[in-house]
Design an enzyme around this catalytic site. Structure first.
Site, PDB file in Angstrom:
ATOM      1  N   PRO A   1      -0.494 -46.663  30.029  1.00 30.49           N
ATOM      2  CA  PRO A   1      -0.724 -47.041  31.075  1.00 30.49           C
ATOM      3  C   PRO A   1      -1.407 -45.657  31.985  1.00 30.49           C
ATOM      4  CG  PRO A   1       1.409 -46.889  31.166  1.00 30.49           C
ATOM      5  CD  PRO A   1       1.025 -46.544  29.823  1.00 30.49           C
ATOM      6  N   GLY A   2      -2.271 -46.087  33.106  1.00 32.44           N
ATOM      7  CA  GLY A   2      -2.607 -44.945  33.890  1.00 32.44           C
ATOM      8  C   GLY A   2      -2.246 -45.396  35.499  1.00 32.44           C
TER       9      GLY A   2
ATOM     10  N   TYR B   1     -16.014 -52.311  43.088  1.00 31.44           N
ATOM     11  CA  TYR B   1     -15.253 -53.520  42.343  1.00 31.44           C
ATOM     12  C   TYR B   1     -14.677 -54.221  43.479  1.00 31.44           C
ATOM     13  CZ  TYR B   1     -13.920 -49.563  39.217  1.00 31.44           C
ATOM     14  OH  TYR B   1     -14.153 -48.610  38.257  1.00 31.44           O
TER      15      TYR B   1
ATOM     16  N   CYS C   1     -24.333 -42.446  53.892  1.00 30.55           N
ATOM     17  CA  CYS C   1     -25.646 -43.259  54.139  1.00 30.55           C
ATOM     18  C   CYS C   1     -25.812 -44.346  53.074  1.00 30.55           C
ATOM     19  CB  CYS C   1     -26.748 -42.228  53.820  1.00 30.55           C
ATOM     20  SG  CYS C   1     -28.485 -42.763  54.605  1.00 30.55           S
TER      21      CYS C   1
HETATM   22  N1  LLP Z   1      -6.434 -46.861  27.714  1.00 30.68           N
HETATM   23  C1  LLP Z   1      -7.594 -46.998  27.787  1.00 30.68           C
HETATM   24  C2  LLP Z   1      -8.270 -46.823  26.351  1.00 30.68           C
HETATM   25  C3  LLP Z   1      -8.540 -47.061  28.865  1.00 30.68           C
HETATM   26  O1  LLP Z   1      -9.619 -47.463  28.772  1.00 30.68           O
HETATM   27  C4  LLP Z   1      -7.819 -47.269  30.160  1.00 30.68           C
HETATM   28  C5  LLP Z   1      -8.472 -47.213  31.580  1.00 30.68           C
HETATM   29  C6  LLP Z   1      -6.564 -47.193  30.137  1.00 30.68           C
HETATM   30  C7  LLP Z   1      -5.769 -47.025  28.780  1.00 30.68           C
HETATM   31  C8  LLP Z   1      -5.559 -47.142  31.233  1.00 30.68           C
HETATM   32  O2  LLP Z   1      -5.852 -48.148  31.918  1.00 30.68           O
HETATM   33  P1  LLP Z   1      -4.914 -48.750  33.294  1.00 30.68           P
HETATM   34  O3  LLP Z   1      -3.388 -48.603  33.145  1.00 30.68           O
HETATM   35  O4  LLP Z   1      -5.261 -47.422  34.302  1.00 30.68           O
HETATM   36  O5  LLP Z   1      -5.411 -49.890  34.030  1.00 30.68           O
HETATM   37  N2  LLP Z   1     -11.712 -47.204  37.542  1.00 30.68           N
HETATM   38  C9  LLP Z   1     -11.248 -48.719  37.171  1.00 30.68           C
HETATM   39  C10 LLP Z   1     -10.179 -48.681  36.147  1.00 30.68           C
HETATM   40  C11 LLP Z   1     -10.915 -48.089  34.964  1.00 30.68           C
HETATM   41  C12 LLP Z   1      -9.956 -48.204  33.583  1.00 30.68           C
HETATM   42  C13 LLP Z   1     -10.529 -47.485  32.470  1.00 30.68           C
HETATM   43  N3  LLP Z   1      -9.854 -47.613  31.319  1.00 30.68           N
HETATM   44  C14 LLP Z   1     -10.310 -49.008  38.578  1.00 30.68           C
HETATM   45  O6  LLP Z   1     -10.452 -47.895  39.624  1.00 30.68           O
HETATM   46  O7  LLP Z   1     -10.032 -50.132  38.802  1.00 30.68           O
END
Ligand code: LLP
Length: 641
Positions: A524-525, A566, A593
């Site tokens: 997770p991120g 989004y 802008c």
């Molecule tokens: N693993 C892979 C292979 C990924 O591509 C991603 C996110 C993650 C893990 C982590 O995902 P998370 O747990 O953070 O949902 N900018 C977008 C989110 C793009 C995510 C890209 N990949 C936003 O602000 O919602």
């Protein structure tokens, strides 16, 4: 006639709801409605008020208050002349059953004078009141509502016999009329695409849009209505067509009222750090502020899940060195998507064994793969090209294979990473080809990986992914680990329920018990950092254009692009006036802008003045890292508080 100041109706329910609470426990109490909306809701299904009771009050503008005798402390529903400003919103969705449709087909109707007068004359003669009407060149279809009509098969048969004189008649019954009510329906059509998609899969007999712009009605087979209403209610909220965040209109849900206030969500850390944050914004603005205790707490929440063997932090969400340090201390490995991210982790955490870095590039050039291999990090391949064209690079290496299970999930289409429309992963029908090339080059596939999207709040998602790749893994001979990705969402809209971590653990443990031979990894991120970060900006100017109020702040889409990209919803408060009651409905905009430079649409804030500090919450993930210098404005700097 009495010149009353108000009429109160004391009854056994708390008021009118956004849907029938017996069908939709999440239906929200409607705290405030204007006469026309209340009339429309009463007419199209709600039983709290008889439709005829509103008219006499409306004539002389006497307000009406519906209150619950058993719970007088609840606010009830106030119906009156519309005075407060509210966001355009669908207020309610209702259904009426027992609807009969009469379809009248005539080849000679086109340009024929008096056809409608003739057919409606027949309805009048039988004492039948017509509700909805749809018409085309050769067909008129009308609905008869049983609450208005004494409908029995004899009346219907006599009506049809009379109508046969002018046209061919077909009776379609039993049907249900599903109606969305809200002032200015036509201005909300762009938000209804998900709702229309639901109807797209069904046989819709009639669509009618009321000429007073207050309702949109779909007539379908009666049997479909019960299952459809809760789904549509949820979709309306999700699409922001039903603006349940507008506390002036939408009160608590039926479920909350029944169960007592929902378990209070964790109070946001920034409420206790208000003084420090105000001081920070006074010293420079805009600023991202991060609370590391919050990151640590979320890390511990996840580490408590017994089913997962190894956690990686996807640092694309926020690569701030202090955050990497905390997560390293909490036992996290790291997932990187570029060689620059790999190098950043290695610089920040020099003692980290390279084996604890998982590198998952996508359409990256060959040099990045080679650099990753040279650094000794674990590699995940997500396409045939690298193994087919550069296979020798992977000779005698352990690799993971990222598969695309065919469909994606996520908070927005742009963050779904599965299915043919997404550029990630190897399609299931290419896996054998991938294996052949890997074998030929002596690369060992030791893990399978699937990450299908981001911002998911339903634990069933990971169970499904886990079960699918585990059964796939049984076809391989040396799989050691299964990585079921990240994507763990955090609640953002007021109505989102938090991810049920205990439920996630339990459901993963079930799959695990069927496949104990594989280690389970996750990456997770967002979950770890979203709530730990806020974006602070100061009010630059306020403006009014007609009914629309703007509050401008010095943080724009160059600091936080998620709302523009989004339509992401971030909670916004006026930190300077945190204790003042919300009043105006405003558009919170930045200085960039672009018309899309909006951080929040239709938010209710206390009156804002130049210099006030505005806080945008849940900005710790995909905030600063997606910043840009567009317009040559520096994005908000990052500070650990
Ligand atoms: N693993 C892979 C292979 C990924 O591509 C991603 C996110 C993650 C893990 C982590 O995902 P998370 O747990 O953070 O949902 N900018 C977008 C989110 C793009 C995510 C890209 N990949 C936003 O602000 O919602």
């Amino acid at each position: 006639m009495l010149g009353a100041e108000a009429v109160e109706i004391w009854t056994d329910v708390p008021g009118m709801f956004s849907a029938n609470p017996r069908q939709v426990p999440d239906a929200r109490l409607l705290s405030r409605l204007d006469y026309a909306e209340a009339q429309e809701i009463a007419t199209t299904g709600a039983k709290v008020l008889h439709p005829r009771c509103i008219h006499p009050l409306r004539e002389v503008r006497v307000p009406l208050l519906i209150k619950d005798t058993n719970r007088p402390e609840l606010p009830g529903t106030a119906i009156g002349w519309s005075t407060v400003q509210t966001a355009p919103s669908v207020k309610a969705i209702s259904s009426r059953k027992g609807i009969t449709l009469v379809s009248m087909e005539s080849i000679s109707m086109w340009q024929q004078v008096g056809f409608l007068a003739d057919v409606f004359g027949a309805f009048k003669a039988h004492g039948l009141s017509v509700d909805l009407i749809g018409s085309s060149e050769t067909n008129v279809t009308v609905s008869l509502d049983p609450s208005d009509n004494l409908l029995d098969s004899d009346v219907l048969a006599r009506l049809c016999a009379d109508l046969e004189a002018f046209c061919r008649v077909k009776v379609i019954a039993p049907c249900a009329a599903i109606t969305m009510v809200g002032r200015g329906m036509r201005a909300m059509l762009h938000r209804l695409s998900a709702v229309l998609a639901e109807f797209g899969a069904l046989d819709v007999h009639l669509i009618s849009q009321s000429s007073n712009n207050l309702n949109l009605t779909f007539v379908v087979d009666e049997g479909l209505a019960d299952a459809l209403i809760p789904r549509l209610h949820a979709l309306l909220i999700r699409a922001e067509a039903m603006r349940v965040d507008d506390a002036a209109v939408f009160g608590p849900s039926w479920r909350e009222l029944a169960e007592g206030a929902a378990a209070a969500p964790r109070p946001a850390w920034w409420r206790h750090r208000r003084e420090a944050l105000l001081a920070l914004a006074a010293s420079g603005s805009p600023r991202y502020a991060y609370d590391l205790d919050e990151v640590r707490a979320r890390a511990r929440d996840l580490r408590a899940l017994g089913a997962v063997d190894r956690w990686h932090y996807a640092l694309k969400a926020n690569p701030h060195p202090a955050i990497l340090q905390v997560l390293h201390e909490e036992g996290f490995a790291f997932e990187c998507v570029s060689i620059a991210e790999v190098e950043h982790v290695r610089r920040t955490l020099p003692a980290l064994p390279p084996e604890r870095i998982l590198f998952t590039p996508n359409f990256a050039p060959r040099e990045e793969y080679r650099a990753g291999l040279a650094a000794g990090v674990r590699m995940t391949l997500d396409a045939l090209h690298p193994i087919v064209e550069w296979g020798a690079d992977f000779a005698d290496r352990d690799i993971l294979l990222r598969v695309d299970l065919g469909s994606g999930r996520g908070h927005h289409d742009k963050v779904k990473t599965g299915g043919a429309q997404s550029k990630f992963g190897v399609a299931l029908d290419e896996i054998e080809t991938f294996r052949e090339h890997a074998r030929r080059h002596g690369a060992r596939i030791v893990g399978l990986h699937a990450h299908l999207g981001s911002g998911i709040l339903d634990t069933g998602h990971w169970r499904g992914v886990y079960a699918q790749i585990a059964s796939l893994a049984e076809r391989f001979n040396r799989i050691e680990m299964l990585d079921i990705g990240g994507g763990l969402g955090v609640p953002s809209r007021p109505d989102d329920a938090a991810l049920d971590l205990a439920g996630l653990d339990a459901t993963l443990a079930e799959v695990r018990s069927a496949y104990p031979q594989f280690k389970l990894w996750m990456e997770p991120g967002r979950y770890l950092v979203a709530e730990a970060g806020v974006l602070l900006g100061r009010v630059t100017q306020v403006k009014r254009k007609g009914e629309v109020h703007y509050v401008g702040i010095d943080a724009g889409m160059n600091s936080l692009i998620r709302p523009a990209l989004y339509e992401a919803w971030h909670a916004i408060v006026n930190l300077t006036r945190l204790d003042e009651p919300p009043a105006d409905l405003v558009q919170v905009v930045g200085p960039i802008c672009e018309t899309g430079d909006v951080l929040g649409h239709n938010r209710r804030l206390p009156p804002c003045r130049e210099g006030d500090v505005i806080l945008i919450a849940e900005a710790g993930a995909y905030g600063a890292v997606m910043g840009s210098r567009y317009n040559l404005r520096e994005p908000a700097a990052e500070v650990i508080v």
